[in-house]
Motif scaffolding. Structure first.
Motif, short mmCIF file in Angstrom:
data_model
loop_
_atom_site.label_atom_id
_atom_site.label_comp_id
_atom_site.label_asym_id
_atom_site.label_seq_id
_atom_site.Cartn_x
_atom_site.Cartn_y
_atom_site.Cartn_z
N HIS A 187 0.75 -1.18 -0.35
CA HIS A 187 -0.45 0.01 0.16
C HIS A 187 0.55 1.13 0.07
O HIS A 187 0.08 2.64 -0.68
N TRP A 188 1.86 1.35 0.14
CA TRP A 188 2.90 1.98 0.68
C TRP A 188 4.02 2.13 0.54
O TRP A 188 4.74 1.39 1.67
N VAL A 189 5.26 2.83 0.02
CA VAL A 189 6.53 2.62 -0.26
C VAL A 189 7.13 3.96 0.05
O VAL A 189 7.14 4.87 -1.11
N VAL A 190 8.03 4.23 1.24
CA VAL A 190 8.93 5.46 1.55
C VAL A 190 10.58 5.05 1.31
O VAL A 190 10.27 4.48 2.58
N SER A 191 11.33 5.85 1.33
CA SER A 191 12.54 5.81 1.57
C SER A 191 13.24 6.20 1.60
O SER A 191 12.79 7.21 1.44
N ASP A 192 14.72 5.62 1.93
CA ASP A 192 15.62 7.17 2.16
C ASP A 192 14.66 8.79 2.71
O ASP A 192 15.63 9.99 3.31
N ILE A 193 14.30 8.09 4.18
CA ILE A 193 13.56 8.91 4.78
C ILE A 193 15.17 9.61 5.82
O ILE A 193 15.89 8.61 6.50
N PRO A 194 15.41 10.56 6.33
CA PRO A 194 16.60 11.33 7.36
C PRO A 194 16.50 10.66 8.33
O PRO A 194 15.66 10.48 8.72
N LEU A 195 17.47 10.65 8.74
CA LEU A 195 17.77 10.32 10.69
C LEU A 195 17.09 11.09 11.28
O LEU A 195 16.23 10.60 12.84
N THR A 196 16.58 12.50 10.95
CA THR A 196 15.89 13.20 12.00
C THR A 196 14.39 12.99 11.43
O THR A 196 14.06 13.62 12.68
N THR A 197 14.23 12.21 11.11
CA THR A 197 12.96 12.11 10.96
C THR A 197 12.38 10.91 11.45
O THR A 197 13.11 9.76 11.27
N THR A 198 11.69 11.29 12.82
CA THR A 198 11.19 9.89 13.53
C THR A 198 9.76 9.52 13.31
O THR A 198 8.97 8.92 14.55
N SER A 199 9.27 10.35 12.90
CA SER A 199 7.72 9.88 13.17
C SER A 199 7.01 10.95 11.97
O SER A 199 7.50 11.83 10.79
N SER A 200 5.68 10.90 11.27
CA SER A 200 4.96 11.19 10.24
C SER A 200 4.11 11.88 10.77
O SER A 200 3.05 11.37 11.85
N ARG A 201 3.41 12.67 10.64
CA ARG A 201 2.11 13.51 10.45
C ARG A 201 1.01 12.57 9.88
O ARG A 201 1.11 12.28 8.49
N VAL A 202 0.09 12.88 10.22
CA VAL A 202 -1.73 12.29 9.32
C VAL A 202 -1.70 12.69 9.03
O VAL A 202 -1.26 13.89 8.27
N GLY A 203 -1.92 12.59 7.43
CA GLY A 203 -1.88 12.22 5.77
C GLY A 203 -1.06 12.74 5.35
O GLY A 203 -0.79 13.47 3.80
N ARG A 204 0.56 12.59 5.66
CA ARG A 204 1.81 13.20 4.78
C ARG A 204 2.42 11.86 5.45
O ARG A 204 2.54 10.69 6.45
N ALA A 205 3.05 11.99 4.01
CA ALA A 205 4.81 10.93 4.15
C ALA A 205 5.88 11.03 4.89
O ALA A 205 5.93 11.95 5.25
N PRO A 206 6.94 10.88 5.72
CA PRO A 206 7.82 11.09 6.45
C PRO A 206 8.69 11.70 5.58
O PRO A 206 8.71 12.14 5.03
N GLU A 207 8.55 12.90 6.44
CA GLU A 207 9.03 14.03 5.80
C GLU A 207 10.90 13.88 5.50
O GLU A 207 11.36 13.07 6.19
N GLY A 208 10.92 13.93 4.11
CA GLY A 208 12.71 13.86 3.71
C GLY A 208 12.49 13.15 2.75
O GLY A 208 13.77 12.60 1.83
N GLY A 209 10.91 11.84 2.33
CA GLY A 209 11.80 11.01 1.98
C GLY A 209 11.46 10.52 0.82
O GLY A 209 10.91 11.70 0.40
#
Length: 144
Positions: free
Chosen positions: A54-76
Motif C-alpha cells: 500500500h505504501w513505500v517510502v525510502s531514504d527517510i533522513p535519520l532526523t525524521t522519527t515520525s510522520s504526521r496524519v496525511g503525510r509521508a515522512p518528511e524528506g522521504g
C-alpha cells in the motif's frame, strides 16, 4: 514503531482507509545508531490476490522519527505501490473477505537507495530489503 491512532494488533480507524480520507495515520519510530537512512513499507499479506503493498517510502533522513496524519515522512521518497501509484493507498479490502492485517514496517538502512516515484514496487522493496539492517513493525487490522 507505534501510532497514536491505533495500538499494535488493533483496528485501524476508518478515516485512514479508502472509506474515509484515505490518508496515512500518524506513525512514530526509533532510529538505531548504525542506520544511515530509514524506509517504511505498508502491506497487506491477506489481500485476495496475494501480498498487496500500500505504501513505500525510502531514504527517510535519520532526523525524521515520525510522520504526521496525511503525510509521508518528511524528506522521504515515495515509490509506486501495488496499485502503481506513488502514494499512500489505505486499507480497502473487498467486502466479505474477513479481517486483513496491515503491516507498517520501518527499516533501518545501511545506505541511501535513491528510489524514484516510478520505481516499481517489487524493485523498491527488494532495494530496501537488500540494505536493511533491522526493522520494527506495527500491525493494524481492517475489514469492510
Amino acid at each position: 514503531m507505534s501510532s497514536s491512532a491505533f495500538a499494535d494488533g488493533a483496528p485501524i480507524p476508518p478515516v485512514y482507509s479508502c472509506s474515509g480520507r484515505n490518508e496515512p495515520p500518524p506513525l512514530t519510530w526509533t532510529v538505531p545508531a548504525q542506520a544511515v537512512r530509514m524506509a517504511l513499507i505498508m502491506d497487506d499479506p491477506d489481500a485476495v490476490g496475494g501480498l498487496f503493498t500500500h505504501w513505500v517510502v525510502s531514504d527517510i533522513p535519520l532526523t525524521t522519527t515520525s510522520s504526521r496524519v496525511g503525510r509521508a515522512p518528511e524528506g522521504g521518497a515515495v515509490s509506486a505501490n501495488s496499485a502503481g501509484r506513488a502514494d499512500y493507498f489505505g486499507p480497502c479490502p473487498p467486502v466479505g473477505t474477513g479481517v486483513h492485517h496491515y503491516r507498517f514496517t520501518v527499516h533501518a538502512l545501511s545506505r541511501p537507495i535513491e528510489l524514484s516515484p516510478e520505481t516499481p514496487v517489487a524493485r523498491a522493496i527488494s532495494a530496501i530489503e537488500s540494505v536493511s539492517i533491522g526493522h520494527g513493525r506495527l500491525i493494524g487490522t481492517y475489514a469492510n
